[in-house]
Design an enzyme around this catalytic site. Structure first.
Site, mmCIF file in Angstrom:
data_model
loop_
_atom_site.group_PDB
_atom_site.id
_atom_site.type_symbol
_atom_site.label_atom_id
_atom_site.label_comp_id
_atom_site.label_asym_id
_atom_site.label_seq_id
_atom_site.Cartn_x
_atom_site.Cartn_y
_atom_site.Cartn_z
ATOM 1 N N LYS A 133 0.828 -1.202 0.000
ATOM 2 C CA LYS A 133 0.000 0.000 0.000
ATOM 3 C C LYS A 133 0.867 1.258 0.000
ATOM 4 O O LYS A 133 2.077 1.201 0.259
ATOM 5 C CB LYS A 133 -0.931 -0.004 1.213
ATOM 6 C CG LYS A 133 -0.222 0.047 2.552
ATOM 7 C CD LYS A 133 -1.220 0.019 3.704
ATOM 8 C CE LYS A 133 -0.502 0.098 5.046
ATOM 9 N NZ LYS A 133 -1.448 0.175 6.172
ATOM 10 N N TYR A 149 14.648 30.559 4.657
ATOM 11 C CA TYR A 149 13.517 31.347 5.125
ATOM 12 C C TYR A 149 13.530 31.538 6.637
ATOM 13 O O TYR A 149 13.778 30.599 7.395
ATOM 14 C CB TYR A 149 12.205 30.682 4.727
ATOM 15 C CG TYR A 149 11.930 30.654 3.245
ATOM 16 C CD1 TYR A 149 11.796 31.845 2.530
ATOM 17 C CD2 TYR A 149 11.787 29.451 2.570
ATOM 18 C CE1 TYR A 149 11.545 31.819 1.165
ATOM 19 C CE2 TYR A 149 11.529 29.421 1.205
ATOM 20 C CZ TYR A 149 11.407 30.609 0.509
ATOM 21 O OH TYR A 149 11.155 30.592 -0.834
#
Length: 405
Positions: A41, A284
């Protein structure tokens, strides 16, 4: 300041298929005589389902699990008809006809699903092959005790019909704390599961084969932690995900302790180098300031690739076998690595994760999460390639290769 151009994918996930196959063999040996169900999955836990599925198929594995019907249909396209695929996560309006037409086995977690699947089987002229899922304590999907009783009542009614279009091929559940072997809840769940199994057997036996054979049921509750810690082992098979990829689900043991090899190696490259004066900031928010004259390396790879921003100013990467810190905030596409006077050049490989670099568990610590999330969140933008260079998606299953598990 110097820079260079780079072509092609800048961040790649190299998948070691040989290690994958060895992990599967080691896990199967531990589980025997129970069978290994390979869980693929979430794009094979971020490893790339095309490469992983074909690699396991080539080694002889034929028993696969995913979560959603979409994942199951994609897996069927990759591997063809010669494998068993089970999915268990779907909603009240999910198209079930496509799953049954593709011979996908389905988990049943609600009473209403039984009738929906029977009707879908009639429309598609198939038999719905179902695994009844009991909620034994996890509280997630699965039939709660009252609903379990209602589901068995519904099956008793269907068992009186000459052709109910339903075959119960399995009973399943899921452990909650098998990664903490000292806790008593796992034994409690096993006890509840055993009772549910006996009740289902009685219903199947009363139906005299019209709903399936009790002695042929797939009985599965164990996940990776349970497969590695429980003895005796419960059930006839185990759904193993994380450990298949060489990662440990246990806090006090790593892959080496478990005899497993990590399958994924996430790599990038140095694309820019800069001499930085003391006092210069990074990325940032300027959450990092250089304490002395140093050098910054720019490395492609950021949260757009699935690298967690929460690991900013904590993570490390490996260049030429040396660990260097990630400084400043990890951006969407890139990160800054302080290399100082280290022997680093533009074009050097940067190991972000995996063998020769930080482990998924380390990234989990740096990002305040778990190794499961670190690998599963690797985005579609990252190119998956087999170790050695073959891109995932080429070719098809090698029919007949290996012994069928």
């Amino acid at each position: 300041m110097t820079s260079t151009d780079s072509s092609g994918a800048l961040v790649k996930a190299e998948i070691d298929v040989t290690a994958l196959q060895a992990n599967a063999a080691a896990l199967a040996e531990r589980l025997a005589p129970a069978r290994l169900k390979c869980v693929l999955k979430a794009n094979a836990y971020g490893h790339g389902v095309d490469i992983v599925a074909r690699g396991l198929f080539a080694a002889g594995w034929r028993d696969f699990c995913v979560a959603t019907i979409g994942e199951a249909l994609h897996l069927r396209e990759i591997l063809g008809s010669g494998v068993t695929i089970i999915a268990w996560l779907y909603g009240p309006t999910t198209d079930l006809d496509s799953a049954l037409a593709a011979h996908i086995e389905l988990g049943v977690s609600t009473v209403a699903s039984i009738d929906r699947l029977r009707q879908a089987a009639e429309r598609t002229h198939t038999t719905a092959r179902l695994h009844l899922k009991a909620d034994t304590g996890l509280g997630r999907n699965g039939l709660a005790p009252a609903d379990w009783a209602l589901a068995l009542d519904q099956l008793r009614t269907l068992g009186d019909e000459p052709d109910p279009c339903i075959e119960i091929v399995g009973i399943m559940s899921h452990y909650a704390v098998a990664d903490e072997p000292e806790r008593g809840e796992t034994a409690q769940q096993t006890h509840i599961f055993d009772l549910a199994h006996r009740e289902l057997n009685a219903v199947l036996d009363d139906a005299e084969g019209r709903l399936g054979e009790s002695d042929r049921l797939d009985v599965h509750i164990a996940n990776s932690p349970a497969a590695l810690t429980l003895s005796p082992f419960p059930g006839t098979c185990a759904r193993v995900g994380l450990s298949l990829y060489g990662l440990s689900p246990l806090e006090d043991q790593d892959s080496t302790d478990l005899g497993l090899t990590p399958v994924l190696r996430l790599v990038s490259q140095v694309v820019n180098l800069k001499d930085i004066p003391a006092g210069h900031g990074a990325s940032y928010g300027l959450t990092f300031t250089a304490a002395a004259n140093t050098r910054f390396a720019l490395v492609p790879g950021g949260y757009g690739d699935g690298i967690p921003r929460t690991a900013s100013n904590r993570a490390e990467v490996s260049i030429r076998g040396t660990r260097y810190p990630v400084v400043g905030r990890i951006a969407m596409d890139q990160m800054i690595v302080e290399v100082g006077a280290g022997e680093v050049a533009i074009g050097d490989e940067v190991v972000l994760l995996g063998p020769d670099g930080p482990s998924a568990a380390e990234w989990g610590d740096w990002a305040d999460t778990i190794n499961y999330e670190i690998v599963t969140r690797i985005s579609e933008r990252v190119e998956r390639v087999e170790a050695g260079g073959r891109v995932g998606g080429d070719g098809g299953p090698q029919h007949g290769a290996g012994a069928v598990s």
